[in-house]
Design a protein around this motif. Structure first.
Motif, PDB file in Angstrom:
ATOM      1  N   GLY A  11       0.909  -1.123  -0.077  1.00  0.00           N
ATOM      2  CA  GLY A  11      -0.046   0.079  -0.061  1.00  0.00           C
ATOM      3  C   GLY A  11       0.736   1.321  -0.222  1.00  0.00           C
ATOM      4  N   GLU A  12       1.988   1.183  -0.884  1.00  0.00           N
ATOM      5  CA  GLU A  12       3.041   2.459  -0.675  1.00  0.00           C
ATOM      6  C   GLU A  12       3.265   3.087  -1.877  1.00  0.00           C
ATOM      7  N   THR A  68       2.342   7.123  10.694  1.00  0.00           N
ATOM      8  CA  THR A  68       2.435   5.525  10.559  1.00  0.00           C
ATOM      9  C   THR A  68       1.582   5.239  11.614  1.00  0.00           C
ATOM     10  N   ASP A  86      -9.728   6.352   3.189  1.00  0.00           N
ATOM     11  CA  ASP A  86      -9.259   7.163   2.514  1.00  0.00           C
ATOM     12  C   ASP A  86      -9.641   8.590   2.306  1.00  0.00           C
ATOM     13  N   THR A 135      -5.074   3.203   8.513  1.00  0.00           N
ATOM     14  CA  THR A 135      -5.320   2.406   7.359  1.00  0.00           C
ATOM     15  C   THR A 135      -6.289   1.571   7.598  1.00  0.00           C
ATOM     16  N   THR A 136      -6.542   0.430   8.499  1.00  0.00           N
ATOM     17  CA  THR A 136      -7.419  -0.377   8.552  1.00  0.00           C
ATOM     18  C   THR A 136      -8.371  -0.206   9.745  1.00  0.00           C
ATOM     19  N   THR A 147       2.864   6.890  -1.740  1.00  0.00           N
ATOM     20  CA  THR A 147       3.748   7.458  -0.942  1.00  0.00           C
ATOM     21  C   THR A 147       4.659   8.134  -1.742  1.00  0.00           C
ATOM     22  N   ASP A 185      -2.310  12.211   9.823  1.00  0.00           N
ATOM     23  CA  ASP A 185      -1.233  11.598   8.819  1.00  0.00           C
ATOM     24  C   ASP A 185      -0.247  10.968   9.717  1.00  0.00           C
ATOM     25  N   THR A 221      -6.679   8.889  12.107  1.00  0.00           N
ATOM     26  CA  THR A 221      -6.901   8.211  11.027  1.00  0.00           C
ATOM     27  C   THR A 221      -6.062   7.078  11.034  1.00  0.00           C
TER      28      THR A 221
END
Length: 785
Positions: free
Chosen positions: A146-147, A493, A538, A518-519, A150, A491, A516
């Motif tokens: 999923g990068e 990690t 997203d 990602t999953t 980036t 935003d 936020t």
């Protein structure tokens, strides 16, 4: 007479097909169980069934054909996911950065070859081979992780696109390097034709294909839709190939065209199973090329060539990405992604062989040496991929540290006037768009970021910025966390977001935290860590932050919904300052918008289980506006209303009132990352620790702690706080030193023996030894582990 297959007869090609599929499935499964990525398993499967192994595959043309199909489908799916808009945004990276990378690599390799006595023709040819990286492997890994979107992913993809374009010129120049005659006019015509066909695909096909897909989709026939997608992929690749352009680049262009259609996601879902099957075949075919006997006999030579190639690719890619103005962390991560030699180099090597060219000009040795080094570099890429992001993170932290050292320390008075504001933690893509909305809506906010580039950008736009690590209490205190109405972490990690949420919640139990993820799994973990809301999508992540902020400032829900729908129709572009001449939301903000906060009642909080009357809100200058519980809303609750864990309560009051009432809402485990001046919680005195069982700390290596070498499995020395047991005192929570096993009480305890032990011994890392808690804390770096 029709062909009839005799009963029991097996077509020769089926043996090889079965060998490929079975070997790929078995070896990939074993690799997965061992923690290796599937690509490594496919490469090993090729070695196993190839000429150097069991010799089950004897028809290389069949395998090459299947591998070509795999590459076409892989690049087609990457094109669908990438889109023309994204391609346009990195055009300078493609043409300038890619040109520098290919040109510099070719020149450097050719120069080294000439220095060792290699002729100039094979030297330049070898430079061509080394300049190319593996489009198939890198794009596959970026997609799986999923990068692709980036900064480092875009850097890698941009250079790969130029490399695919450069293959056209290289293929045309190989005959000339082999001694053939290629005139300048022929070269110009070939390049002009290639450019024309690319323009045709991007301009004409972009107008024709979306309406075509619309008509096909209306038939509601999945078979017809799939066949149409395959025809577009292969047909475009064939048309582009007729012009002398790489057919893989043609497939990528076809994907870009399909990405412009509203059926792009449908197309991707239909073609993905085929892409997985045939791309696996490609990686198996690469493994077939490795001559294990040559590799073993010339191990030193192969490793030397491998080290030289990787070093050159790291250097030239890093320089190329820096030349176009990308930050050092992005350049370093992109370099790590492209440190291997690519599949198109095999094609180029075969073309050179036909005209008498060999790598390094070494007949009989050059080709197998090149193949061995290339296959090994490809196999190492999946193992190196996870380190790209970590390397970028470490470099960002060091850069932030240098920037902070060169910047005067933050002035606490610069943020002293902020009240009921929003703290935006980090300044990435989503944060920029959120800040644009906040700025136009009249909502006060402050930005905290570790990125020097982001800080300079925000300051240039006249926004209030604090440089620093927003996972540390000093930084959050400087920006006024205790007086803030909300904190947004849009935003970052997953690990960083989790640490920020944990620290912020411990410091301020009344601030609303929105983050936020990602999953959905990561979102649930953030809520457990203290976030009031974690958004795991997203586009909806940005809209969710936008919605939550404006609702807390009492903008009318109908007005918010109207703007959200408009933004959904326009995707992310509506958030960009260059697109929005003026903010889409104009809020009429009054005192009521700022004087309320939403507080979640958590298990273990002092307010849990008590009535509003018990809390003596009048004395604390607070009042309860409403209570939300299990989908029901109780407005203007009376003093008899009891608060339960999970209740979301809207309180009214001044910022100072919320600061003074923080003890009511702080949970019993809030002392984890909190400062040592937290009020003490109800104490426990019963010893319970098992002094025979070792304690282990599974520390996050990316947490920012520089003292992990002090962490060992330890056995607790006592069943409770050592000093409290000796003095007969009470404690709240217990911590164990991960260097010597000392057990001490937390900073919410009256004596704070765990921190006292750190100051006395210098042992930097402690771990919570409370039931169900496994986090650690580094006193020196002030980070949660």
């Amino acid at each position: 007479m029709p062909f009839v297959l005799a009963a029991g007869a097996v077509p020769p090609f089926l043996v090889e097909v079965v060998a490929i599929v079975m070997a790929a499935a078995v070896v990939a499964y074993v690799s997965q169980r061992l923690g290796l990525v599937p690509i490594v398993g496919f490469l090993l499967a090729g070695v196993l069934i190839g000429p150097s192994g069991l010799r089950l595959v004897r028809d290389p043309e069949l395998i090459d054909a299947a591998a070509e199909v795999g590459v076409l489908l892989l690049l087609f799916t990457i094109g669908i996911e990438f889109s023309l808009d994204k391609l346009a945004r990195i055009k300078r990276l493609i043409f300038v950065g890619g040109g520098v990378q290919v040109g510099l690599t070719t020149a450097l390799v050719a120069g080294l070859c000439l220095a060792f006595g290699v002729g100039w023709r094979p030297a330049v040819f070898t430079g061509f081979l080394v300049a190319l990286s593996s489009t198939a492997i890198v794009t596959k890994l970026l997609g799986d992780r999923g990068e692709t979107g980036t900064d480092a992913g875009q850097g890698a993809v941009g250079l790969l696109i130029f490399q695919d374009l450069a293959v056209i010129l290289m293929v045309l120049l190989v005959p000339a390097l082999g001694g053939g005659d290629v005139t300048g006019g022929e070269l110009a015509i070939a390049l002009g034709t290639a450019a024309a066909i690319i323009v045709f695909v991007l301009v004409v096909a972009r107008r024709l294909l979306p309406p075509l897909l619309e008509h096909v989709a209306r038939t509601c026939s999945p078979e017809l839709f799939l066949l149409t997608i395959i025809a577009i992929c292969f047909g475009t690749a064939y048309a582009v190939g007729l012009a002398g352009v790489s057919i893989s680049l043609g497939a990528f262009l076809a994907g870009l065209v399909v990405s412009q259609s509203r059926f792009s996601e449908h197309a991707l879902s239909e073609i993905l199973p085929l892409q997985i099957l045939f791309s696996a075949t490609f990686f198996v075919s690469v493994g077939l090329l490795l001559d294990v006997g040559f590799f073993v006999r010339n191990l030193g030579l192969v490793l030397g060539a491998l080290v030289a190639v990787v070093a050159i690719k790291l250097l030239t890619t890093f320089v190329a990405v820096r030349v176009v103005g990308r930050a050092t962390p992005v350049a370093a991560a992109s370099a790590l992604w492209l440190a291997q030699v690519g599949e198109f180099s095999f094609v180029l090597e075969r073309s050179g062989r036909e005209v008498g060219l060999t790598p390094l000009g070494m007949d009989g040795v050059g080709a197998p040496l090149f193949i061995a080094a290339t296959v090994v570099s490809m196999a190492l890429t999946p193992l190196a991929a996870p380190w790209a992001g970590r390397l970028a993170g470490r470099l960002r932290e060091r850069g932030a540290g240098r920037d902070a050292a060169a910047t005067p320390p933050p002035d606490p008075e610069a943020f002293a006037d902020l009240e009921n504001h929003v703290i935006v933690a980090g300044y990435g893509a989503a944060a920029r768009r959120l800040v644009h909305v906040l700025d136009g809506s009249g909502i006060p906010f402050a930005i905290v970021t570790l990125s020097p580039d982001g800080a300079r950008e925000a300051e240039a736009e006249g926004r209030r910025v604090l440089r620093g690590d927003y996972a540390k209490r000093h930084i959050l205190g400087t920006v006024g966390l205790d007086r803030a109405k909300m904190m947004v972490v849009p935003d970052d990690t997953p690990g960083m977001t989790h640490r920020v949420v944990s620290v912020a919640r411990a410091l301020s139990p009344t601030v609303r935290i929105v983050a936020t993820a990602t999953t959905m799994e990561e979102a649930e973990e953030l809520v457990e860590a203290g976030a009031d809301r974690a958004i795991a999508t997203d586009l909806e992540a940005v809209l969710g932050l936008f919605d939550d902020v404006l609702r807390r400032y009492q903008v009318e829900p109908a007005e918010i919904l109207r703007h959200e729908e408009a933004l959904r129709r326009g995707s992310y572009q509506a958030f960009d300052g260059g697109v929005m001449d003026r903010p889409s939301v104009r809020c009429e903000l009054d005192d009521d918008c700022f004087s309320t906060r939403t507080v979640t009642i958590r298990e273990g909080a002092a307010a849990a289980g008590k009535t509003l009357a018990d809390l003596d809100l009048d004395r604390r200058l607070l009042h309860a506006v409403q209570i939300d519980r299990a989908g029901e809303t109780l407005r203007e609750p009376g003093g008899a209303a009891a608060l339960a864990p999970g209740d979301v309560v809207l309180f009214g009051g001044t910022p100072q009132a919320f600061v003074d009432a923080a003890d009511l809402f702080r949970t019993s485990d809030a002392s984890a990352p909190a400062p040592p001046d937290l009020p003490a919680m109800p104490a426990q005195t019963a010893p319970w620790i098992d002094t025979s069982a070792p304690v282990h700390l599974d520390a996050d290596p990316d947490a920012g702690c520089t003292h992990l070498d002090h962490v060992h499995d330890v056995t607790p020395g006592t069943q409770g706080c050592q000093e409290c047991l000796e003095a007969g005192d009470r404690w709240v929570h217990l911590r164990v030193c991960m260097e010597c096993g000392h057990v001490g009480c937390c900073d919410s305890s009256p004596n704070k023996h765990a921190t006292e032990h750190y100051h006395a011994t210098g042992h930097p890392v402690a771990r919570s030894i409370e039931p169900s808690e496994t986090w650690g804390w580094c006193y020196e770096d002030e980070v949660m582990l």
